[in-house]
Design an enzyme around this catalytic site. Structure first.
Site, short mmCIF file in Angstrom:
data_model
loop_
_atom_site.label_atom_id
_atom_site.label_comp_id
_atom_site.label_asym_id
_atom_site.label_seq_id
_atom_site.Cartn_x
_atom_site.Cartn_y
_atom_site.Cartn_z
N HIS A 89 0.83 -1.21 0.00
CA HIS A 89 0.00 0.00 0.00
C HIS A 89 0.87 1.26 0.00
CE1 HIS A 89 0.59 0.96 4.35
NE2 HIS A 89 0.71 -0.35 4.49
N CYS A 104 3.28 -5.16 6.68
CA CYS A 104 2.90 -4.87 5.30
C CYS A 104 4.00 -4.10 4.57
CB CYS A 104 1.59 -4.08 5.27
SG CYS A 104 0.14 -5.09 5.64
#
Length: 475
Positions: free
Chosen positions: A355, A374
Site C-alpha cells: 500500500h 505490510c
C-alpha cells in the site's frame, strides 16, 4: 509528490504499461542511478547482468529410509511431523548413465552444493562392480537426492525462518518423472541443469561463487543461491518482487526489471515481514482502513469516537457499535488515510499487502524496516496504475479518474500477477551490481549452519510451520 496536481506525469508514467512487453528501452530502467546507503560491494569483478547460461544424511545402505511428512494446515501449534515410508522411484542405470551422474555429483560445487552429500565414492565403487540391482538402487537414490536439492533447495524447512512461499516445482516435476526422463533420454546432466532457477540473479551468484575466496563470502553466496531454489524455477511472465533486506520492490516482466520502488518493510521481531508467494487480486484506489482492535479498544479510540460522531467525521473515521458492544472503526479515504491513496490486495493468511502511505518522507531513509509487516511502496499510485493497466486492461485516463474521485474503487485483476516477498542478502541493487545487504532479521545464520551439517532427507513440508501472526496495523 502531490498526486492531485501531477496528472500529466501520472498519465505518462502509467501509459508505459501498454507497451511494456515490447519496449526493450524500458527494461533498461531497472538500473536506475540511485544512491543506496548500506550495501557493500562484494566484488568489483562482477559485471552488469548477463543472460543465464543454458544449460541429508547419507544412508548406509541403498534401501530407502522412512521419509518424514508434515501437514500444511494453519501453523497455530502445528502437529509434529508424522513419519511414513514412501517407496522411492527406481530406474535401470547403464554404466554410461551412472558415470554421467557421478560426473554431475563431482561438479555440483559450482551450483553451491556439496558433492559429499551425494556419496561419490560409494557410487564410483558400485559402478566398478557393473550394472545390476545394486547400482540401480544406489544411482536412483542419489539422482533423486541431487534433483531434489537442485529443484527445491538443500536447506531443511526449520532453517527457513518465516518462509511461507510454497514452491510448485515438485508438483510440476516430480521425482519419478525426472528419474524416468534422465534415464530414458540418457541425458543426466541436461535434466539436472533444467532444474536450476531461471532468474538472472542465480546465474550472477553462480559466477560470483566461482571467483570467491573468502569463506564467509562463499557461505553467504551459497545460502542465497539456495534461496532461489526455494522459489519456483520460473517466476512467471510478469510479477512484483520485494527483497526485504534491500527494502526495494521491482516491477518485472520476463525477468527484466521495468521499474524499481523503494519499500518500507516490517520491523524486526514479531512484526517482521514473512516471505510469501501470492497473487495480486485487486487494485484499490482510495482504500478504507479498518482500524485493528488493538487500537480501537487498547488505545480507547472506539469509545472516544462513539461518544462524538462529529469529531469522528472531522478526523475521517466512521465508528459503529454492534449489539454485543463491539466497536468497529473504519478510516475513510483521504490524504491522511493510513494506507495512502492506493492498495494492492493480495489475499493471504498473514494479512500482508502492498500500500501507499501519507508519510512519504520515510522513503528517503536508508533503513526502512518500519512497518507492522505490510509493504509500503514509494510512488505507489504510479505502481497501482501500471498494475491496473497491465493486469486489468484499465485505460490510464480511467485510472486517473478513479484516483482523483476520492471514492473507494476496487479494480479486479483479470490477468495473473504474482507477488514474491523474498529475503536475499546478496543480490543486484538498483544500479545492477551484486551487493550484500544487512541481514535485518538475522535469517542467514540458520541457513549457513544447515550447510555445515549432513544433508537431511526431504519431507512433504512445503512451508514453515511457525505461528502465523496477523498484524493489519500499517502504522
Amino acid at each position: 509528490m502531490n498526486e492531485r496536481t501531477s496528472l500529466g506525469g501520472l498519465l505518462c508514467t502509467a501509459a508505459f504499461g501498454w507497451a511494456v512487453l515490447g519496449a526493450p528501452a524500458l527494461a533498461a530502467q531497472g538500473a536506475q542511478p540511485e544512491t543506496q546507503k548500506g550495501p557493500v560491494d562484494l566484488t568489483a569483478a562482477v559485471q552488469p547482468p548477463k543472460p543465464a547460461p543454458t544449460a541429508t544424511t547419507p544412508a548406509t545402505t541403498p534401501a530407502p529410509a522412512p521419509v518424514p511428512t508434515a501437514t500444511n494446515g494453519p501453523a497455530t501449534g502445528a502437529p509434529a511431523p508424522v513419519f511414513q515410508p514412501v517407496p522411492p522411484p527406481l530406474a535401470h542405470w547403464t554404466l554410461a548413465d551412472a558415470q554421467a551422474l557421478l560426473a554431475a555429483i563431482r561438479g555440483v560445487g559450482k551450483e553451491g552444493l556439496s558433492p559429499a552429500d551425494y556419496e561419490p565414492a560409494r557410487l564410483a565403487a558400485q559402478i566398478a562392480k557393473g550394472e545390476g540391482d545394486d547400482l540401480d538402487a544406489l544411482a536412483s537414490r542419489l539422482f533423486v537426492w541431487l534433483a531434489e536439492d537442485m529443484r527445491d533447495g538443500r536447506t531443511p524447512m526449520p532453517a527457513r525462518v518465516q518462509w511461507f512461499a510454497v514452491d510448485p516445482d515438485q508438483d510440476l516435476h516430480p521425482n519419478s518423472q525426472l528419474l524416468a526422463q534422465a534415464t530414458e533420454t540418457h541425458d543426466i546432466p541436461g535434466v539436472l541443469a533444467s532444474l536450476a532457477p531461471t532468474h538472472p540473479d542465480y546465474a550472477l551468484l553462480r559466477d560470483m561463487l566461482s571467483k570467491a575466496k573468502d569463506p564467509r563470502q562463499i557461505a553467504m553466496i551459497k545460502a542465497n543461491m539456495d534461496r532461489w531454489r526455494w522459489l519456483g524455477r520460473d517466476l512467471g511472465l510478469q510479477y512484483l518482487i520485494i527483497n526485504v533486506p534491500e527494502q526495494e520492490l521491482r516491477l518485472t516482466v520476463n525477468n527484466r526489471i521495468i521499474r524499481s520502488y523503494r519499500a518500507i518493510v516490517g520491523k524486526p521481531g514479531k512484526t517482521a515481514t514473512p516471505q510469501l508467494a501470492e497473487q495480486v487480486k485487486n487494485v484499490v484506489f482510495n482504500p478504507t482502513w479498518t482500524v485493528p482492535q488493538s487500537i480501537v479498544v487498547g488505545e480507547g479510540l472506539g469509545a472516544r469516537l462513539i461518544k462524538n460522531p462529529r469529531q469522528a467525521a472531522r478526523e475521517g473515521y466512521v465508528a459503529t457499535k454492534a449489539a454485543d458492544g463491539t466497536i468497529t472503526v473504519v478510516q475513510q479515504p483521504g490524504d491522511t488515510n493510513s494506507l495512502g491513496r492506493v492498495k494492492l490486495d493480495m489475499p493471504n493468511e498473514h494479512a500482508i499487502y502492498i500500500h501507499d502511505t501519507p508519510n512519504r518522507s520515510l522513503f528517503a531513509l536508508p533503513a526502512r524496516a518500519l512497518s507492522h509487516g505490510c509493504i509500503r511502496a514509494e510512488r505507489a499510485t504510479e505502481l497501482a496504475m501500471t498494475m491496473a493497466i497491465l493486469g486489468a486492461d484499465l485505460p490510464p485516463e480511467t485510472a486517473v479518474q478513479y484516483n482523483l474521485s476520492g471514492k473507494y474503487t476496487k479494480v479486479p485483476m483479470t490477468k495473473p500477477w504474482a507477488v514474491y516477498i523474498t529475503y536475499f542478502t546478496v543480490a543486484r541493487d538498483v544500479t545492477g551490481l551484486m551487493r550484500s545487504f544487512p541481514d535485518i532479521y538475522q535469517r542467514d545464520a540458520p541457513v549457513i549452519a544447515s550447510f555445515t551439517k549432513p544433508r537431511e532427507l526431504h519431507t512433504s513440508q512445503r512451508k514453515s510451520n511457525e505461528a502465523i501472526i496477523k498484524l493489519d496495523n500499517p502504522l
